[in-house]
Motif scaffolding. Sequence first.
Motif, mmCIF file in Angstrom:
data_model
loop_
_atom_site.group_PDB
_atom_site.id
_atom_site.type_symbol
_atom_site.label_atom_id
_atom_site.label_comp_id
_atom_site.label_asym_id
_atom_site.label_seq_id
_atom_site.Cartn_x
_atom_site.Cartn_y
_atom_site.Cartn_z
ATOM 1 N N LEU A 104 0.822 -1.204 0.000
ATOM 2 C CA LEU A 104 0.000 0.000 0.000
ATOM 3 C C LEU A 104 0.864 1.265 0.000
ATOM 4 O O LEU A 104 0.563 2.245 -0.692
ATOM 5 C CB LEU A 104 -0.926 0.004 1.219
ATOM 6 N N THR A 105 1.946 1.227 0.770
ATOM 7 C CA THR A 105 2.849 2.383 0.820
ATOM 8 C C THR A 105 3.450 2.661 -0.552
ATOM 9 O O THR A 105 3.513 3.811 -1.014
ATOM 10 C CB THR A 105 3.970 2.135 1.849
ATOM 11 N N GLU A 106 3.871 1.598 -1.243
ATOM 12 C CA GLU A 106 4.454 1.754 -2.573
ATOM 13 C C GLU A 106 3.417 2.293 -3.561
ATOM 14 O O GLU A 106 3.728 3.170 -4.393
ATOM 15 C CB GLU A 106 4.997 0.412 -3.056
ATOM 16 N N ALA A 107 2.187 1.786 -3.492
ATOM 17 C CA ALA A 107 1.141 2.250 -4.404
ATOM 18 C C ALA A 107 0.829 3.727 -4.174
ATOM 19 O O ALA A 107 0.676 4.499 -5.127
ATOM 20 C CB ALA A 107 -0.117 1.402 -4.212
ATOM 21 N N LEU A 108 0.759 4.145 -2.918
ATOM 22 C CA LEU A 108 0.480 5.544 -2.618
ATOM 23 C C LEU A 108 1.612 6.454 -3.082
ATOM 24 O O LEU A 108 1.375 7.565 -3.574
ATOM 25 C CB LEU A 108 0.249 5.714 -1.111
#
Length: 390
Positions: free
Chosen positions: A376-380
Motif C-alpha cells: 500500500l505504501t508503494e502504491a500511494l
Amino acid sequence: MRLLHTSDWHLGRSFHGVGMLDAQRDFVDQLVARVRELSVDVVLIAGDVYDRALPGVDVVNLLDDALVRLTGAGAQVVLTSGNHDSAIRLGFASRLLEKGGVHLRTRLQELDVPVVLPLGGTGADSVLAIYGIPWLEPRLVADELGVVTASHFEVTRAATERIRADIATRSESRVVHSVVLAHTFASGGISSDSERNLSIGGVGAVPLDLFDGFSYTALGHLHGRQSLSTEVRYSGSPLAYSFSEAKHQKGGWLVDIDESGATAVEEILWDAPRKLAVLRGTLDGLLESPEHAWAEQAYCQVTLTDAQRPAQAMERLRARFPDTLVLAFEPEGAPAASRASYSSRLAEAEDDLAVCCGFLEHVRGREPDTAEQAALTEALENVRLQEASL
C-alpha cells in the motif's frame, strides 16, 4: 384406502449453487419403493412440484419419469400447483393424464371437482373425495371467488366453502369422506429459510378452522414436516433446501382411510443423500476438533468467531470440510476499535496509508500485515509521483 402425503418437491432447485437433481432422483426412487412396499393407493403432492414456472427439460423429464413409475407401481397421483409452479403449464393435458391415473388440480374452477374413489369394495355406500386447492393469489382470484377483500383468509374461506357445498350435495346419496390438498400458510405452522415469498408477520396465514370437518387436510408450502392438528398436517419438503433445515427429519405422512374415516396417520421418513452441518467456532478450533469429523462428508455452513478474520479462511476450511458452501464471520473478543463504525475510523485516520489500512480492515475483518502495508505504501507513493509530474 392408503394415501401418501408429500409436497414441495421443488424439482430443479439448487442448494447454495450445488445442483440437486441427482438427490431428487434418489428421492423419487425411495418414493416409488415405498409405494410398492406399503401398497399405497394414492400419492398426494400438495404444490410446488417444480421450483420455478419455467423448469428445464431435464427437470420436466424427472417429473414425467416419477409419474410413470408411480402409476406403474399401482398408485394414482393427485397434485396441485404451488406458488412456484406455473398453474397453466403444470395443468397441461390434465384431462388426458387423468385417464392414466394422474389427477391435476391447478385451475380455480376445478377446486370443487374431486377425484372420487370407492371405499369398502363396491363404493355403493361410501366414497373418498379428494379435492385440490391450488395456490390462491388473492389479488388474482378474489373476483372469481366472489370475495370483496383480497386476502389469503377470504379466498381460502371461499374455496373451502365451495368444497363443503359439493360434499353436501354428494352426501345426499352416500357417505363421503373428504381429503383436501392446499398449498398455503396455515396458522401455527413453523417456517424455515427456504420458503420464499411468505407473508411477513403472519398476515398471509389462514386459521385452521377453515379445514374443520374434512377427514384429512394435506398441506404444502412449509418445508418442515409437522402436525397442526390430528387431521391437518404439513408433509414438508423431501429434501433440505436451506441450512435452517439441518435438524429436520424429512418424510411424509401415510394416511389410512376406510368407511369410518381416517383411521391411522403414520410418519414416513426419507433418507438424506447428504447431511447438513452448521458449525461455529474459531478456525483453528474447527480444523483441529475431532468432534467435527462427521461434518467432513457434509454440506457445511460455517461461522468463524476469531477476533480477527483469518487469512485464506475458506481455502483452509475446505481442506478439512471440502463442501463448505456458506462462510460467515462473527468476531468474538475483538478490540473495541475494530468494532467502531467505518466513518468514525475514517475521521480519525492520520494519513492516506491509515485510510487504506482502515478500509482493508473494515471489509475483511483483520488488519493488513507487514507485506500488505508495504504494498500500500508503494502504491500511494506511485500515485503521489504521478500527480507531481502533471
